[in-house]
Design a protein around this motif. Sequence first.
Motif, PDB file in Angstrom:
ATOM      1  N   TRP A  38      -2.724  -1.018   2.422  1.00 53.01           N
ATOM      2  CA  TRP A  38      -3.545  -1.269   1.239  1.00 53.01           C
ATOM      3  C   TRP A  38      -3.502  -2.744   0.847  1.00 53.01           C
ATOM      4  O   TRP A  38      -4.538  -3.356   0.559  1.00 53.01           O
ATOM      5  CB  TRP A  38      -3.067  -0.390   0.094  1.00 53.01           C
ATOM      6  CG  TRP A  38      -3.863  -0.497  -1.168  1.00 53.01           C
ATOM      7  CD1 TRP A  38      -5.062   0.102  -1.444  1.00 53.01           C
ATOM      8  CD2 TRP A  38      -3.517  -1.251  -2.344  1.00 53.01           C
ATOM      9  NE1 TRP A  38      -5.481  -0.228  -2.712  1.00 53.01           N
ATOM     10  CE2 TRP A  38      -4.560  -1.057  -3.288  1.00 53.01           C
ATOM     11  CE3 TRP A  38      -2.435  -2.053  -2.680  1.00 53.01           C
ATOM     12  CZ2 TRP A  38      -4.538  -1.648  -4.547  1.00 53.01           C
ATOM     13  CZ3 TRP A  38      -2.406  -2.653  -3.935  1.00 53.01           C
ATOM     14  CH2 TRP A  38      -3.450  -2.449  -4.863  1.00 53.01           C
ATOM     15  N   ASP A  40      -5.514  -4.974   3.253  1.00 48.51           N
ATOM     16  CA  ASP A  40      -6.959  -4.807   3.193  1.00 48.51           C
ATOM     17  C   ASP A  40      -7.595  -5.961   2.409  1.00 48.51           C
ATOM     18  O   ASP A  40      -7.172  -6.262   1.290  1.00 48.51           O
ATOM     19  CB  ASP A  40      -7.284  -3.478   2.502  1.00 48.51           C
ATOM     20  CG  ASP A  40      -8.737  -3.065   2.659  1.00 48.51           C
ATOM     21  OD1 ASP A  40      -9.622  -3.927   2.503  1.00 48.51           O
ATOM     22  OD2 ASP A  40      -8.979  -1.872   2.930  1.00 48.51           O
ATOM     23  N   ARG A  91     -10.040  -6.040   0.678  1.00 52.35           N
ATOM     24  CA  ARG A  91     -10.548  -5.604  -0.631  1.00 52.35           C
ATOM     25  C   ARG A  91      -9.519  -5.785  -1.731  1.00 52.35           C
ATOM     26  O   ARG A  91      -9.871  -5.742  -2.922  1.00 52.35           O
ATOM     27  CB  ARG A  91     -10.996  -4.142  -0.544  1.00 52.35           C
ATOM     28  CG  ARG A  91     -12.282  -3.956   0.258  1.00 52.35           C
ATOM     29  CD  ARG A  91     -12.648  -2.509   0.427  1.00 52.35           C
ATOM     30  NE  ARG A  91     -11.686  -1.785   1.265  1.00 52.35           N
ATOM     31  CZ  ARG A  91     -11.804  -0.511   1.608  1.00 52.35           C
ATOM     32  NH1 ARG A  91     -12.835   0.198   1.168  1.00 52.35           N
ATOM     33  NH2 ARG A  91     -10.898   0.053   2.378  1.00 52.35           N
ATOM     34  N   GLN A  92      -8.245  -5.992  -1.373  1.00 54.41           N
ATOM     35  CA  GLN A  92      -7.216  -6.276  -2.385  1.00 54.41           C
ATOM     36  C   GLN A  92      -7.039  -7.784  -2.531  1.00 54.41           C
ATOM     37  O   GLN A  92      -5.925  -8.297  -2.634  1.00 54.41           O
ATOM     38  CB  GLN A  92      -5.879  -5.605  -2.010  1.00 54.41           C
ATOM     39  CG  GLN A  92      -5.976  -4.175  -1.547  1.00 54.41           C
ATOM     40  CD  GLN A  92      -6.933  -3.318  -2.369  1.00 54.41           C
ATOM     41  OE1 GLN A  92      -7.030  -3.464  -3.589  1.00 54.41           O
ATOM     42  NE2 GLN A  92      -7.633  -2.418  -1.692  1.00 54.41           N
TER      43      GLN A  92
END
Length: 245
Positions: free
Chosen positions: A216, A219, A221-222
């Motif tokens: 996570w 990624d 997107r973080q």
Amino acid sequence: MAENYVILGAYGGIGSELARQLAARGSRLMLVGRDSERLGALAKELGAASTLADATLSNQVEAAIALGAEKLGTLHGIANCFGSLLLKPAHLTTDDELESTLAINLKSAFATVRGAARSIKRDASIVLVSSAAARLGMASHEAIAAAKAGIQGLAIAAAASYANRNLRFNCVAPGLIKTPLTEKITGNETVAKGSLSMHALGRFGEPADVASAIAWLLDPRQGWMTGQVIGVDGGLSTVRSRSAG
């Protein structure tokens, strides 16, 4: 476009699970470790590139990262899953044991930061692995707690140093995870019972619990996460256990 990642300590319990999760989402991987047989088997399974490196040798860690950038192209992230576990009080810990613990954990993390800064121009996520023991006083954890606390400080400082290049540095801090490294604890009924009672959720962690948190953070997107230490510990460091009354 596929994302490109280097995983250091790739065939360990957490590293191998992370590699499988990232491969499943289509990422291209450079797997790094020092056991050629285990590393080769995982690389073959996932269709990934691999290279040998000793966690205690900074030049090898940095060379592995550089090779990842050369072979894969622009790197989107690095995860350092190298680690060890020493459970001894300070007065029984030898200099060699202390130096080994610091080298495998803290020194390899520092080499990861330095290698990332040298091999990646900008826009990447670097994740280091600390421990709940870094912020929760636990008996016989002096050496490993010192190393893991150092990793947290390292990540936060690096996050400040390289923010202008959008190189993001974060840590995960696991509780007790069921891996070959912790088998002496989880496999001993008496010891395991005492340790389990400290985890509020009533179970030990699985490699997938930590790997999914690392994935996570890796990624893109973080992209607004940096300088953070995320506990993946079943409440160990912050929540009072139900069995404590």
